[in-house]
Design a protein around this motif. Structure first.
Motif, PDB file in Angstrom:
ATOM      1  N   PRO A 256     -37.905 -46.264 127.272  1.00  0.00           N
ATOM      2  CA  PRO A 256     -36.949 -46.223 126.161  1.00  0.00           C
ATOM      3  C   PRO A 256     -37.263 -45.104 125.171  1.00  0.00           C
ATOM      4  O   PRO A 256     -38.433 -44.845 124.868  1.00  0.00           O
ATOM      5  CB  PRO A 256     -37.126 -47.604 125.509  1.00  0.00           C
TER       6      PRO A 256
ATOM      7  N   ASN B  21     -37.806 -52.868 126.791  1.00  0.00           N
ATOM      8  CA  ASN B  21     -37.322 -52.053 127.913  1.00  0.00           C
ATOM      9  C   ASN B  21     -36.347 -52.771 128.832  1.00  0.00           C
ATOM     10  O   ASN B  21     -35.967 -52.240 129.875  1.00  0.00           O
ATOM     11  CB  ASN B  21     -38.506 -51.523 128.720  1.00  0.00           C
ATOM     12  N   GLY B  22     -35.929 -53.983 128.455  1.00  0.00           N
ATOM     13  CA  GLY B  22     -34.893 -54.675 129.201  1.00  0.00           C
ATOM     14  C   GLY B  22     -35.291 -55.160 130.574  1.00  0.00           C
ATOM     15  O   GLY B  22     -34.425 -55.329 131.450  1.00  0.00           O
TER      16      GLY B  22
ATOM     17  N   ASP C 122     -31.198 -55.986 117.869  1.00  0.00           N
ATOM     18  CA  ASP C 122     -30.121 -55.137 118.370  1.00  0.00           C
ATOM     19  C   ASP C 122     -29.233 -54.807 117.176  1.00  0.00           C
ATOM     20  O   ASP C 122     -28.329 -55.561 116.827  1.00  0.00           O
ATOM     21  CB  ASP C 122     -29.336 -55.854 119.458  1.00  0.00           C
TER      22      ASP C 122
ATOM     23  N   ASP D 199     -25.517 -52.656 121.127  1.00  0.00           N
ATOM     24  CA  ASP D 199     -25.518 -52.064 122.470  1.00  0.00           C
ATOM     25  C   ASP D 199     -26.442 -52.811 123.430  1.00  0.00           C
ATOM     26  O   ASP D 199     -26.736 -52.333 124.518  1.00  0.00           O
ATOM     27  CB  ASP D 199     -25.909 -50.584 122.407  1.00  0.00           C
ATOM     28  N   LYS D 200     -26.927 -53.986 122.989  1.00  0.00           N
ATOM     29  CA  LYS D 200     -27.801 -54.853 123.785  1.00  0.00           C
ATOM     30  C   LYS D 200     -29.172 -54.236 124.040  1.00  0.00           C
ATOM     31  O   LYS D 200     -29.854 -54.588 125.017  1.00  0.00           O
ATOM     32  CB  LYS D 200     -27.126 -55.246 125.103  1.00  0.00           C
ATOM     33  N   LYS D 201     -29.592 -53.325 123.171  1.00  0.00           N
ATOM     34  CA  LYS D 201     -30.933 -52.743 123.234  1.00  0.00           C
ATOM     35  C   LYS D 201     -31.680 -53.067 121.938  1.00  0.00           C
ATOM     36  O   LYS D 201     -31.065 -53.146 120.870  1.00  0.00           O
ATOM     37  CB  LYS D 201     -30.860 -51.222 123.418  1.00  0.00           C
TER      38      LYS D 201
ATOM     39  N   ASP E 171     -33.698 -52.408 118.771  1.00  0.00           N
ATOM     40  CA  ASP E 171     -33.965 -51.348 117.811  1.00  0.00           C
ATOM     41  C   ASP E 171     -35.068 -51.819 116.855  1.00  0.00           C
ATOM     42  O   ASP E 171     -35.440 -52.991 116.850  1.00  0.00           O
ATOM     43  CB  ASP E 171     -32.693 -51.009 117.040  1.00  0.00           C
TER      44      ASP E 171
ATOM     45  N   GLN F 167     -32.501 -47.371 119.636  1.00  0.00           N
ATOM     46  CA  GLN F 167     -32.832 -47.068 121.024  1.00  0.00           C
ATOM     47  C   GLN F 167     -31.651 -46.373 121.675  1.00  0.00           C
ATOM     48  O   GLN F 167     -30.520 -46.831 121.592  1.00  0.00           O
ATOM     49  CB  GLN F 167     -33.207 -48.352 121.773  1.00  0.00           C
TER      50      GLN F 167
END
Length: 381
Positions: A22, A295-296, A358, A362-364, A366, A380
């Protein structure tokens, strides 16, 4: 054969994308020392997340500052009176208010959102008195869907519910979990909540031991059983929990508030803990930490950094590095975990409280930080 090669190349490409490290875009909202804590929320109901640091909220997307209360004269060598910030709709009027935890031992106050009616200061009320322990939690402690505050109140560990609308303008009642004062005095360190004993209820941890949550609702005030099992001797900050070695027991992850590195505290079968340090030469003064999937990959990571000049400021060292890291936690059954460091920034660090959320939908994950270096948003990419 060509079809096979194409499929293999496609899979390799997808794997490289999913495993890409990321990257973060750094946005400086303010270069002044406003607070050691930070919150986010849509304070003006325009559909965008804003940032709040206690005395100021920054309106997205241009980060226009709006005063919540009278601004203090900036003093990078002193301390702020905003060590943690919690936005929520405390009076249930549909608008986000802000609760601010001040310097240790002082009274927590909440500020009522004026609902876009001018630029005046927000109405201030005392919520509860004598806050202690440098780690504070606002969480659903009982699995009811309602958050409560967990911290030292008048030098006793207590949980504090948000009162009804009729009583929210009065002092908020606090409920002691027991009589032990060690983790609750004004400068105490370390607090966490997790199911330590595997009964499905959140227990409370600090460096010197843990309290088991009572099974009966009527025993939640004053009847938590204390287990004097040393978890970690060092002064620590936020404490998180996971079974890092796959033995079926919840271990503790924590950071060193005044020393260096991070700790894995392995829970043993007898209920005690065995502490192992990691990365002691990499990072210091990790006064706060968060636990989120950066990192999902479906596994939570540890995010922490240096709290820039946590106990004083010298202008001659103003450019000194203040790192912000996320650690990919790799676990293998029967073995100690591995903490793989990834640097986000080296000129921000963390405050006494920071956020991993988030921010932009954006589903990441931050990162939002406020400390002596300023107020920063890491989006991110």
């Amino acid at each position: 054969m060509k079809k096979f090669l194409f499929s293999f190349s496609l899979l390799a490409c997808l794997a490289s994308i999913s495993l890409a490290e990321p990257k973060f875009k750094k946005i400086t909202l303010d270069d002044k020392f406003r607070s050691e804590g930070v919150g986010i929320g849509d304070f003006n109901k325009d559909g965008k997340n804003d940032v709040v640091v206690g005395e100021v909220w920054y309106e997205a997307p241009k980060w226009i500052p709006h005063e919540i209360r009278k601004l203090r004269k900036e003093n990078r060598g002193g301390y702020t009176d905003a060590f943690a910030v919690y936005p929520d709709d405390y009076n249930r009027d549909g608008w986000l208010d802000v609760l601010v935890i001040p310097f240790h031992g002082a009274d927590a106050k909440w500020y009522e959102n004026p609902k876009n009616k001018g630029e005046g200061h927000w109405k201030e009320r005392v919520a509860f008195k004598g806050t202690g322990n440098e780690t504070r939690l606002y969480l659903d402690l009982f699995g009811s869907g309602e958050k409560v505050f967990l911290m030292g109140v008048e030098e006793k560990i207590a949980w504090v519910p948000v009162p009804s609308v009729a009583k929210v303008n009065e002092l908020w009642p606090h409920n002691l979990i027991g009589d032990d004062t060690k983790p609750a005095y004004r400068y105490a360190h370390g607090l966490g909540a997790a199911d330590v004993n595997g009964d499905g209820l959140l227990d409370i941890t600090w460096g010197g031991g843990w309290w088991a949550q009572p099974k009966k609702k009527g025993d939640r005030a004053g009847k938590w059983k204390y287990h004097s099992k040393q978890i970690v001797k060092d002064g620590v900050a936020d404490m998180y929990h996971l079974d890092a070695d796959g033995d079926g027991l919840n271990d503790v992850l924590c950071t060193s508030a005044h020393g260096t590195g991070i700790y894995w505290c392995k829970q043993k079968k007898d209920g005690g803990f065995e502490t192992s340090p990691f990365h002691k030469g990499l990072i210091r003064e990790t006064h706060s930490a968060n636990y989120a999937d950066v990192n999902g990959d479906g596994r939570k990571d540890l995010i922490t950094g240096r709290r820039f000049f946590a106990h004083g400021y010298r202008p001659s060292l103003a450019g000194q590095a203040s790192e912000l890291y996320w650690f990919d936690i790799k676990t293998t059954k029967g073995k100690p975990p591995e903490f793989v460091p990834h640097k986000i920034d080296d000129q921000s660090g963390v405050g006494a409280q920071f956020l991993t959320e988030d921010f932009n939908g954006d589903k990441k994950v931050d990162v939002i930080v406020s400390n002596r270096k300023g107020v920063f948003l890491f989006l991110q990419e």
